[in-house]
Design a protein around this motif. Structure first.
Motif, PDB file in Angstrom:
ATOM      1  N   UNK A  55      46.178  36.690  33.234  1.00 18.93           N
ATOM      2  CA  UNK A  55      45.192  35.700  33.653  1.00 18.93           C
ATOM      3  C   UNK A  55      44.565  36.093  34.985  1.00 18.93           C
ATOM      4  N   UNK A  56      45.390  36.610  35.895  1.00 17.39           N
ATOM      5  CA  UNK A  56      44.884  37.039  37.201  1.00 17.39           C
ATOM      6  C   UNK A  56      43.894  38.191  37.054  1.00 17.39           C
ATOM      7  N   UNK A  57      44.210  39.150  36.186  1.00 18.99           N
ATOM      8  CA  UNK A  57      43.287  40.269  35.980  1.00 18.99           C
ATOM      9  C   UNK A  57      41.950  39.778  35.443  1.00 18.99           C
ATOM     10  N   UNK A  58      41.986  38.833  34.517  1.00 13.90           N
ATOM     11  CA  UNK A  58      40.732  38.328  33.954  1.00 13.90           C
ATOM     12  C   UNK A  58      39.933  37.558  35.008  1.00 13.90           C
ATOM     13  N   UNK A  59      40.651  36.821  35.862  1.00 12.73           N
ATOM     14  CA  UNK A  59      39.967  36.094  36.941  1.00 12.73           C
ATOM     15  C   UNK A  59      39.342  37.070  37.936  1.00 12.73           C
ATOM     16  N   UNK A  60      40.097  38.096  38.311  1.00 14.59           N
ATOM     17  CA  UNK A  60      39.579  39.081  39.270  1.00 14.59           C
ATOM     18  C   UNK A  60      38.380  39.818  38.691  1.00 14.59           C
ATOM     19  N   UNK A  61      38.424  40.109  37.385  1.00  9.07           N
ATOM     20  CA  UNK A  61      37.316  40.819  36.749  1.00  9.07           C
ATOM     21  C   UNK A  61      36.015  40.030  36.835  1.00  9.07           C
ATOM     22  N   UNK A  62      36.106  38.711  36.845  1.00 13.44           N
ATOM     23  CA  UNK A  62      34.917  37.871  36.911  1.00 13.44           C
ATOM     24  C   UNK A  62      34.170  38.009  38.238  1.00 13.44           C
ATOM     25  N   UNK A  63      34.906  38.330  39.314  1.00 10.76           N
ATOM     26  CA  UNK A  63      34.268  38.339  40.631  1.00 10.76           C
ATOM     27  C   UNK A  63      34.335  39.712  41.307  1.00 10.76           C
ATOM     28  N   UNK A  64      34.887  40.708  40.616  1.00 15.09           N
ATOM     29  CA  UNK A  64      35.062  42.028  41.231  1.00 15.09           C
ATOM     30  C   UNK A  64      33.724  42.653  41.626  1.00 15.09           C
ATOM     31  N   UNK A  65      32.724  42.546  40.775  1.00 14.19           N
ATOM     32  CA  UNK A  65      31.441  43.189  41.068  1.00 14.19           C
ATOM     33  C   UNK A  65      30.757  42.578  42.280  1.00 14.19           C
ATOM     34  N   UNK A  66      30.934  41.288  42.477  1.00 18.81           N
ATOM     35  CA  UNK A  66      30.290  40.619  43.614  1.00 18.81           C
ATOM     36  C   UNK A  66      31.117  40.725  44.893  1.00 18.81           C
ATOM     37  N   UNK A  67      32.298  41.310  44.791  1.00 15.17           N
ATOM     38  CA  UNK A  67      33.152  41.508  45.974  1.00 15.17           C
ATOM     39  C   UNK A  67      33.695  42.938  45.951  1.00 15.17           C
ATOM     40  N   UNK A  68      32.824  43.925  46.132  1.00 12.71           N
ATOM     41  CA  UNK A  68      33.233  45.327  45.980  1.00 12.71           C
ATOM     42  C   UNK A  68      34.212  45.813  47.037  1.00 12.71           C
ATOM     43  N   UNK A  69      34.371  45.062  48.119  1.00 16.02           N
ATOM     44  CA  UNK A  69      35.278  45.496  49.177  1.00 16.02           C
ATOM     45  C   UNK A  69      36.694  44.946  48.985  1.00 16.02           C
ATOM     46  N   UNK A  70      36.960  44.292  47.851  1.00 15.00           N
ATOM     47  CA  UNK A  70      38.282  43.730  47.569  1.00 15.00           C
ATOM     48  C   UNK A  70      38.915  44.451  46.382  1.00 15.00           C
ATOM     49  N   UNK A  71      40.217  44.743  46.515  1.00 17.26           N
ATOM     50  CA  UNK A  71      41.007  45.302  45.426  1.00 17.26           C
ATOM     51  C   UNK A  71      42.177  44.370  45.113  1.00 17.26           C
ATOM     52  N   UNK A  72      42.787  44.566  43.949  1.00 18.71           N
ATOM     53  CA  UNK A  72      43.934  43.772  43.514  1.00 18.71           C
ATOM     54  C   UNK A  72      45.134  44.682  43.316  1.00 18.71           C
ATOM     55  N   UNK A  73      46.258  44.306  43.927  1.00 16.36           N
ATOM     56  CA  UNK A  73      47.513  45.050  43.764  1.00 16.36           C
ATOM     57  C   UNK A  73      48.568  44.083  43.226  1.00 16.36           C
ATOM     58  N   UNK A  74      49.177  44.442  42.102  1.00 16.35           N
ATOM     59  CA  UNK A  74      50.233  43.625  41.492  1.00 16.35           C
ATOM     60  C   UNK A  74      51.534  44.404  41.580  1.00 16.35           C
ATOM     61  N   UNK A  75      52.455  43.922  42.421  1.00 20.31           N
ATOM     62  CA  UNK A  75      53.742  44.588  42.615  1.00 20.31           C
ATOM     63  C   UNK A  75      54.760  44.069  41.604  1.00 20.31           C
ATOM     64  N   UNK A  76      55.569  44.977  41.045  1.00 14.72           N
ATOM     65  CA  UNK A  76      56.635  44.581  40.138  1.00 14.72           C
ATOM     66  C   UNK A  76      56.751  45.531  38.957  1.00 14.72           C
ATOM     67  N   UNK A  77      57.794  45.332  38.182  1.00 10.68           N
ATOM     68  CA  UNK A  77      58.016  46.109  36.965  1.00 10.68           C
ATOM     69  C   UNK A  77      58.436  45.164  35.845  1.00 10.68           C
ATOM     70  N   UNK A  78      58.226  45.598  34.609  1.00 11.17           N
ATOM     71  CA  UNK A  78      58.646  44.770  33.487  1.00 11.17           C
ATOM     72  C   UNK A  78      58.012  45.209  32.187  1.00 11.17           C
ATOM     73  N   UNK A  79      58.351  44.481  31.150  1.00 12.97           N
ATOM     74  CA  UNK A  79      57.982  44.860  29.786  1.00 12.97           C
ATOM     75  C   UNK A  79      56.480  44.776  29.516  1.00 12.97           C
TER      76      UNK A  79
END
Length: 242
Positions: A55-79
């Motif tokens: 859900x977070x990736x889809x939300x970030x994708x909606x606004x990524x183009x209008x905020x080119x100076x922001x990146x998303x980092x998701x820490x963790x491991x799992x299935x």
């Protein structure tokens, strides 16, 4: 750990229950070595469906183009790593969203975080959100069951978003990214609000709980002993007045 979780217990148990949240120790945050033109949204947790990183990736994708100076980092491991990697590719977020794994130092994820997001579908408490608040990181969280509402007052020390609503999360991200003054104000209040969850008050609550339980048990033992003495003497207990 929350009043809402307590509501799921039978009434008899709720009458004997206490609500005590987890304590927090703020992560050790290292200052940036040098100014950066890129800002970072951070999320932390096991890579499982519960955490809602899809859900977070889809939300970030909606606004990524209008905020080119922001990146998303998701820490963790799992299935869910393969599925999340595919989602990053599908959304065209290569180079903007990353899954670096587990931090070498506990709490190391907080270093360089400009904004924290908890996108969980549900939680038992949500320790990482409380750690972000205690570290003074401006934070956004889904208002999921249970935990975030106990920590975050919307618009005061963070932003709460209706659970699992991707457009609302995207709007909250954009609002935070566009307003440095808002981030600064929420971060300062977040650090202050987290003080009530420091170990001192939580340990005191546990001590009071233990003392109350011991006192109740002693009272029951005394009452039981009194009844035994009365029975041994062949005396009927007095009828209480009406």
């Amino acid at each position: 750990m929350t009043p809402h979780a307590m509501d799921f217990f039978p009434e008899k148990m709720r009458r004997r229950g206490w609500v005590i949240p987890n304590p927090v120790m703020p992560p050790v945050v290292q200052a940036r070595a040098e100014p950066s033109d890129t800002r970072t949204v951070v999320a932390v947790g096991r890579l499982v469906r519960q955490k809602g990183f899809d859900l977070l990736l889809r939300a970030f994708a909606r606004i990524a183009a209008s905020h080119p100076d922001w990146n998303l980092v998701i820490w963790g491991e799992g299935e869910e790593r393969p599925a999340l990697e595919q989602e990053i590719a599908r959304l065209g977020l290569e180079g903007r969203a990353s899954l670096p794994g587990i931090t070498a130092q506990p709490g190391g994820w907080a270093s360089g975080a400009d904004l924290f997001v908890m996108s969980s579908r549900y939680e038992g408490w949500g320790n990482v959100l409380l750690e972000a608040l205690a570290a003074g990181i401006p934070s956004i969280s889904f208002d999921c069951p249970w935990g975030p509402r106990e920590m975050v007052k919307d618009g005061v020390n963070g932003l709460l978003v209706r659970a699992e609503e991707v457009p609302a999360l995207a709007a909250a991200l954009s609002k935070m990214m566009d307003d440095p003054a808002l981030r600064e104000r929420l971060a300062a209040e977040a650090r202050r609000s987290a003080e009530r969850f420091t170990p001192g008050p939580i340990v005191t609550a546990w001590e009071q709980t233990a003392e109350a339980a011991i006192a109740r048990k002693r009272l029951r033992q005394d009452e039981s002993q009194d009844r035994s003495l009365v029975g041994a003497a062949g005396i009927e207990p007095a009828t209480p007045p009406v």
